[in-house]
Design a protein around this motif. Structure first.
Motif, PDB file in Angstrom:
ATOM      1  N   ALA A 225      -3.767  -6.566   2.407  1.00 33.05           N
ATOM      2  CA  ALA A 225      -2.886  -6.064   3.452  1.00 33.05           C
ATOM      3  C   ALA A 225      -1.433  -6.240   3.018  1.00 33.05           C
ATOM      4  O   ALA A 225      -0.615  -5.324   3.158  1.00 33.05           O
ATOM      5  CB  ALA A 225      -3.153  -6.798   4.753  1.00 33.05           C
ATOM      6  N   VAL A 228      -0.524  -3.788   0.217  1.00 37.39           N
ATOM      7  CA  VAL A 228      -0.381  -2.425   0.711  1.00 37.39           C
ATOM      8  C   VAL A 228       0.883  -2.290   1.553  1.00 37.39           C
ATOM      9  O   VAL A 228       1.611  -1.307   1.473  1.00 37.39           O
ATOM     10  CB  VAL A 228      -1.632  -2.025   1.515  1.00 37.39           C
ATOM     11  CG1 VAL A 228      -1.415  -0.717   2.226  1.00 37.39           C
ATOM     12  CG2 VAL A 228      -2.823  -1.924   0.595  1.00 37.39           C
ATOM     13  N   GLY A 231       3.830  -2.239  -0.703  1.00 41.62           N
ATOM     14  CA  GLY A 231       3.839  -1.114  -1.646  1.00 41.62           C
ATOM     15  C   GLY A 231       3.103  -1.533  -2.897  1.00 41.62           C
ATOM     16  O   GLY A 231       3.494  -2.492  -3.567  1.00 41.62           O
ATOM     17  N   LEU A 265      -6.504 -11.236  12.786  1.00 41.44           N
ATOM     18  CA  LEU A 265      -6.620 -10.312  11.655  1.00 41.44           C
ATOM     19  C   LEU A 265      -6.522  -8.853  12.088  1.00 41.44           C
ATOM     20  O   LEU A 265      -5.707  -8.108  11.545  1.00 41.44           O
ATOM     21  CB  LEU A 265      -7.919 -10.570  10.897  1.00 41.44           C
ATOM     22  CG  LEU A 265      -8.189  -9.652   9.723  1.00 41.44           C
ATOM     23  CD1 LEU A 265      -7.112  -9.813   8.665  1.00 41.44           C
ATOM     24  CD2 LEU A 265      -9.538  -9.958   9.110  1.00 41.44           C
ATOM     25  N   PRO A 266      -7.309  -8.423  13.090  1.00 39.33           N
ATOM     26  CA  PRO A 266      -7.167  -7.028  13.539  1.00 39.33           C
ATOM     27  C   PRO A 266      -5.736  -6.693  13.953  1.00 39.33           C
ATOM     28  O   PRO A 266      -5.241  -5.613  13.623  1.00 39.33           O
ATOM     29  CB  PRO A 266      -8.109  -6.943  14.737  1.00 39.33           C
ATOM     30  CG  PRO A 266      -9.140  -7.967  14.485  1.00 39.33           C
ATOM     31  CD  PRO A 266      -8.459  -9.073  13.735  1.00 39.33           C
ATOM     32  N   LEU A 269      -3.615  -6.278  10.889  1.00 37.57           N
ATOM     33  CA  LEU A 269      -3.933  -5.019  10.219  1.00 37.57           C
ATOM     34  C   LEU A 269      -3.384  -3.836  10.995  1.00 37.57           C
ATOM     35  O   LEU A 269      -2.855  -2.887  10.407  1.00 37.57           O
ATOM     36  CB  LEU A 269      -5.445  -4.888  10.052  1.00 37.57           C
ATOM     37  CG  LEU A 269      -6.061  -5.831   9.020  1.00 37.57           C
ATOM     38  CD1 LEU A 269      -7.563  -5.778   9.099  1.00 37.57           C
ATOM     39  CD2 LEU A 269      -5.606  -5.479   7.623  1.00 37.57           C
ATOM     40  N   ALA A 270      -3.474  -3.913  12.333  1.00 35.67           N
ATOM     41  CA  ALA A 270      -2.970  -2.813  13.147  1.00 35.67           C
ATOM     42  C   ALA A 270      -1.471  -2.633  12.907  1.00 35.67           C
ATOM     43  O   ALA A 270      -0.976  -1.514  12.784  1.00 35.67           O
ATOM     44  CB  ALA A 270      -3.241  -3.081  14.631  1.00 35.67           C
ATOM     45  N   ILE A 272       0.175  -3.405  10.200  1.00 30.36           N
ATOM     46  CA  ILE A 272       0.388  -2.854   8.869  1.00 30.36           C
ATOM     47  C   ILE A 272       0.166  -1.352   8.863  1.00 30.36           C
ATOM     48  O   ILE A 272       0.923  -0.587   8.259  1.00 30.36           O
ATOM     49  CB  ILE A 272      -0.536  -3.562   7.867  1.00 30.36           C
ATOM     50  CG1 ILE A 272      -0.054  -4.989   7.711  1.00 30.36           C
ATOM     51  CG2 ILE A 272      -0.549  -2.859   6.538  1.00 30.36           C
ATOM     52  CD1 ILE A 272      -1.080  -5.902   7.171  1.00 30.36           C
ATOM     53  N   ILE A 273      -0.892  -0.937   9.599  1.00 33.60           N
ATOM     54  CA  ILE A 273      -1.170   0.501   9.637  1.00 33.60           C
ATOM     55  C   ILE A 273      -0.038   1.238  10.335  1.00 33.60           C
ATOM     56  O   ILE A 273       0.375   2.317   9.894  1.00 33.60           O
ATOM     57  CB  ILE A 273      -2.524   0.758  10.299  1.00 33.60           C
ATOM     58  CG1 ILE A 273      -3.602   0.286   9.342  1.00 33.60           C
ATOM     59  CG2 ILE A 273      -2.730   2.217  10.599  1.00 33.60           C
ATOM     60  CD1 ILE A 273      -4.845  -0.113  10.010  1.00 33.60           C
ATOM     61  N   LEU A 276       2.568   1.666   7.889  1.00 27.14           N
ATOM     62  CA  LEU A 276       2.203   2.650   6.865  1.00 27.14           C
ATOM     63  C   LEU A 276       2.314   4.079   7.388  1.00 27.14           C
ATOM     64  O   LEU A 276       2.627   4.995   6.628  1.00 27.14           O
ATOM     65  CB  LEU A 276       0.786   2.406   6.375  1.00 27.14           C
ATOM     66  CG  LEU A 276       0.630   1.227   5.429  1.00 27.14           C
ATOM     67  CD1 LEU A 276      -0.804   1.103   5.001  1.00 27.14           C
ATOM     68  CD2 LEU A 276       1.527   1.393   4.222  1.00 27.14           C
ATOM     69  N   VAL A 277       2.031   4.250   8.688  1.00 28.04           N
ATOM     70  CA  VAL A 277       2.117   5.605   9.227  1.00 28.04           C
ATOM     71  C   VAL A 277       3.573   6.090   9.143  1.00 28.04           C
ATOM     72  O   VAL A 277       3.838   7.259   8.900  1.00 28.04           O
ATOM     73  CB  VAL A 277       1.590   5.639  10.673  1.00 28.04           C
ATOM     74  CG1 VAL A 277       1.919   6.942  11.348  1.00 28.04           C
ATOM     75  CG2 VAL A 277       0.088   5.435  10.656  1.00 28.04           C
ATOM     76  N   VAL A 278       4.506   5.142   9.305  1.00 26.29           N
ATOM     77  CA  VAL A 278       5.915   5.518   9.186  1.00 26.29           C
ATOM     78  C   VAL A 278       6.337   5.610   7.721  1.00 26.29           C
ATOM     79  O   VAL A 278       7.051   6.523   7.315  1.00 26.29           O
ATOM     80  CB  VAL A 278       6.801   4.497   9.936  1.00 26.29           C
ATOM     81  CG1 VAL A 278       8.251   4.925   9.897  1.00 26.29           C
ATOM     82  CG2 VAL A 278       6.343   4.368  11.370  1.00 26.29           C
ATOM     83  N   PRO A 280       4.425   5.785   4.370  1.00 20.81           N
ATOM     84  CA  PRO A 280       3.087   5.831   3.756  1.00 20.81           C
ATOM     85  C   PRO A 280       2.986   5.157   2.387  1.00 20.81           C
ATOM     86  O   PRO A 280       1.899   4.813   1.965  1.00 20.81           O
ATOM     87  CB  PRO A 280       2.814   7.332   3.628  1.00 20.81           C
ATOM     88  CG  PRO A 280       3.710   7.968   4.608  1.00 20.81           C
ATOM     89  CD  PRO A 280       4.923   7.114   4.689  1.00 20.81           C
ATOM     90  N   ALA A 281       4.081   4.938   1.688  1.00 22.87           N
ATOM     91  CA  ALA A 281       3.963   4.302   0.374  1.00 22.87           C
ATOM     92  C   ALA A 281       4.224   2.805   0.465  1.00 22.87           C
ATOM     93  O   ALA A 281       4.387   2.136  -0.555  1.00 22.87           O
ATOM     94  CB  ALA A 281       4.921   4.951  -0.610  1.00 22.87           C
ATOM     95  N   GLY A 282       4.278   2.240   1.674  1.00 20.38           N
ATOM     96  CA  GLY A 282       4.581   0.826   1.812  1.00 20.38           C
ATOM     97  C   GLY A 282       6.079   0.606   1.824  1.00 20.38           C
ATOM     98  O   GLY A 282       6.859   1.518   1.570  1.00 20.38           O
TER      99      GLY A 282
END
Lengths: 292, 339
Positions: A225, A228, A231, A265-266, A269-270, A272-273, A276-278, A280-282
């Protein structure tokens, strides 16, 4: 406020571990473009080797160095024996290979050292650090080692010939080959270094989570995590990502009601996602422009 | 023998670009396999029939992943979440609301389609490992979400739910296991035919265009966002039906049956069966059901290591999975006929 500061400090301490793991993940990702799912198990195996050496009477730092060397050789051996034949196979076949490696190492460690939880010594001591309740000298030591490791890697990649060759082999393999770099061995070297860095992470975290064959499961997920988030193309980003994940995980567990340990953990992760949506390359990753 | 098939035998990466025929089997082979699937339970014990049922619904879940990865080129580690939702929807409807099982499955499928389609929206911007992480997050969260307190009156919390096994209808003289097997076979067959047709349709070609070159596909006018989320939705929906079938067959659902381990198993099944080759799904399912047992039989303490070694052997010998074996077999048969 004091609770907040303490939580952040504790987050930085666990973040240091995630940062180490993330560094190892990025090392292999740079070399072969795959996430190594067996990275955590490799680190766990290295940690067991150092523990075994200490059981045989080798002092801590002696065991530390021997383990690093053995892990480095082990990493290269795994690449040469197991993954070089798969270099031309499809990506997903490689991932299946990582899962197989995971299964083999986990099961072998369980057979050799069994599944009982073992104590692992710390070289830094476990007294409170500078009067703080949450950060021990060991955790401070972990942060120190991570920072040293990062600086070392920076100088290696920036100022040594072989570091430059590794970077070239990772980013443009064809051109690197044309100027006489042995790209195949650079990949093996990447594996060796990743394995050694993973061993450091394992030996640093073992006093905190105790030593047993499944100790790295959770840590590796956070390491992924973190890598990612930061990056996958940036070792510096991986370290920052590690600290961020550590801090956020602690703060979420403390301040968001109903999260507790189970949902930490969830939630992490949420987050981080969402990042990433904003981006995408980290956070620190290079954005690659694609051509048709 | 087409050009793409030649490429496979050389073990080249170019195998990704398969003609549409290569996603399925010939009609003759299909009929033989179907007849075998119909006939075998008539001579088997109940436990074997149960295992065959397991093979069918896990194969269905692998097929769903195959549509997503082999079809549209997206990679998911979160299939266990959709499988879990499907299983829970079926179990809750059957046990708490007394709705007959054959109505529950379509509901589970449609619901999972919706969840998958919605999840595909934010996932659109992510590709490769980033998508793998996003779906992975979904898979790790699912067991915890199923344990949530306010859902407990329906889901039974950590305890899970016991599901009643349905009897054979119309007074058929058939054991419950055997009826369930034929029912599962019917559902799987229907979805298999649907999938084959889907991949051969306009949408299927759009999936494959995106898989092969996203930018080129969008330049040709394919609505990339729509078809990517659609692939996610269809895959999730089929996985949900597979989960529902598993709930009926196992007669029990619990949060910890739907962890990331299941998602990894489905992934391994897809690789072993051959990415993008639909009939391989059943072969892959057989691998993930039976090989761990074989590994256990060889060495109890080292079963994980034995499993890993077997997996390594398989991917060394046939990096493209069962599909490679099938193509080699076909060529062999072709040569035989010509002589």
């Amino acid at each position: 406020m004091e609770l907040f500061t303490n939580q952040v400090l504790a987050g930085i301490a666990t973040g240091a571990i995630y940062a180490c793991m993330a560094l190892a993940v990025v090392m292999i990702y740079q070399a072969i473009d795959h996430l190594n799912f067996a990275q955590g198990e490799m680190a766990m195996f290295s940690t067991f080797i150092s523990w075994q050496l200490m059981q045989w009477g080798v002092p801590y730092w002696g065991a530390f160095v021997i383990t690093l060397v053995l892990s480095f050789i082990g990493g290269i051996a795994i690449e040469r024996i197991l993954f070089k034949p798969l270099a031309k196979a499809p990506v997903l076949t490689n991932v299946a290979g990582f899962i197989a490696l995971f299964s083999i190492i986990n099961s072998s460690a369980g057979l050799i050292w069994d599944f009982t939880i073992k104590q692992y010594p710390t070289p830094f001591g476990s007294s409170p650090f500078l009067g703080s309740q949450l950060v021990s000298t060991h955790q401070a030591g972990m942060i120190g080692v991570t920072v040293l490791l990062l600086l070392g890697l920076y100088f290696f990649f920036q100022y040594t010939r072989i570091g430059l060759a590794m970077r070239a082999a990772a980013s443009v393999p064809e051109s690197a080959r044309l100027v006489g770099i042995n790209t195949s061995w650079m990949i093996a070297l990447g594996w060796g270094m990743a394995s050694a860095i993973g061993a450091i992470a394992g030996m640093l975290i073992a006093p905190v989570v105790f030593l047993e064959p499944n100790m790295m499961g959770g840590v590796l997920i956070y390491g992924f995590a973190a890598a990612v988030l930061g990056g996958l193309t940036s070792p510096f980003g991986a370290v920052v990502g590690g600290f961020l994940v550590g801090i956020f995980e602690n703060l979420a567990g403390t301040y968001i009601p109903g999260v507790g340990n189970e949902l930490k953990l969830p939630i992490a992760l949420a987050l981080i996602i969402s990042v990433l949506v904003v981006k995408p390359a980290g956070l620190f990753g290079r954005h690659i422009v694609k051509r048709v | 023998m087409s050009a793409a098939e030649e490429v496979v035998t050389e073990g080249n990466e170019a195998v990704e670009a398969v003609p549409k025929r290569a996603m399925t089997m010939g009609t003759g082979t299909s009929v033989v396999v179907l007849l075998l699937l119909i006939a075998v339970p008539l001579f088997a014990k109940n436990f074997v029939i149960f295992q065959l049922t397991q093979l069918l619904y896990l194969g269905l879940a692998v097929l769903a992943l195959n549509i997503l990865t082999g079809g549209s080129g997206q990679f998911s580690l979160g299939q266990s979440a959709f499988y879990g939702i499907g299983a829970y929807v079926t179990a809750v409807m059957m046990e708490q609301f007394n709705i007959p099982y054959f109505f529950c499955l379509p509901v589970a499928g449609v619901l999972c389609f919706g969840v998958g389609f919605l999840f595909g929206q934010p996932a659109l911007r992510l590709s490769g490992v980033y998508l793998a992480l996003a779906t992975f997050a979904l898979a790790t969260a699912m067991p915890q979400l199923l344990k949530l307190n306010f859902l407990e009156p329906w889901t039974g919390g950590v305890q899970g739910l016991v599901v009643t096994k349905p009897d054979a209808p119309f007074g058929l003289k058939m054991s419950q296991d055997m009826w369930l097997y034929y029912f599962t076979l019917l559902v799987v067959l229907a979805i298999y035919i649907f999938s084959v047709n889907l991949l051969r349709s306009r949408s299927g070609r759009a999936f494959m265009a995106i898989r092969d070159n996203e930018i080129a596909a969008s330049a040709m006018g394919v609505n990339v966002a729509l078809y990517k989320t659609l692939a996610f939705g269809v895959s999730a929906g089929i996985t949900g039906v597979a989960g529902g079938l598993s709930a009926i067959a196992v007669q029990f659902v619990a949060p910890d049956s739907f962890t990331i381990t299941l998602a990894i198993q489905l992934f391994l099944g897809m690789v072993v069966g051959g990415v993008g080759w639909l009939p391989g799904s059943i072969v892959g399912a057989a691998f993930i059901i039976f090989v761990p047992n074989i590994a256990e039989g060889i060495s109890k303490g080292l079963s994980g290591a034995v499993f890993g070694v077997i997996l390594f052997l398989v991917i060394y010998l046939v990096p493209h999975g069962a599909r490679q074996v099938a193509i080699l077999g076909q060529q062999f048969a072709g040569r035989f006929r010509r002589n």
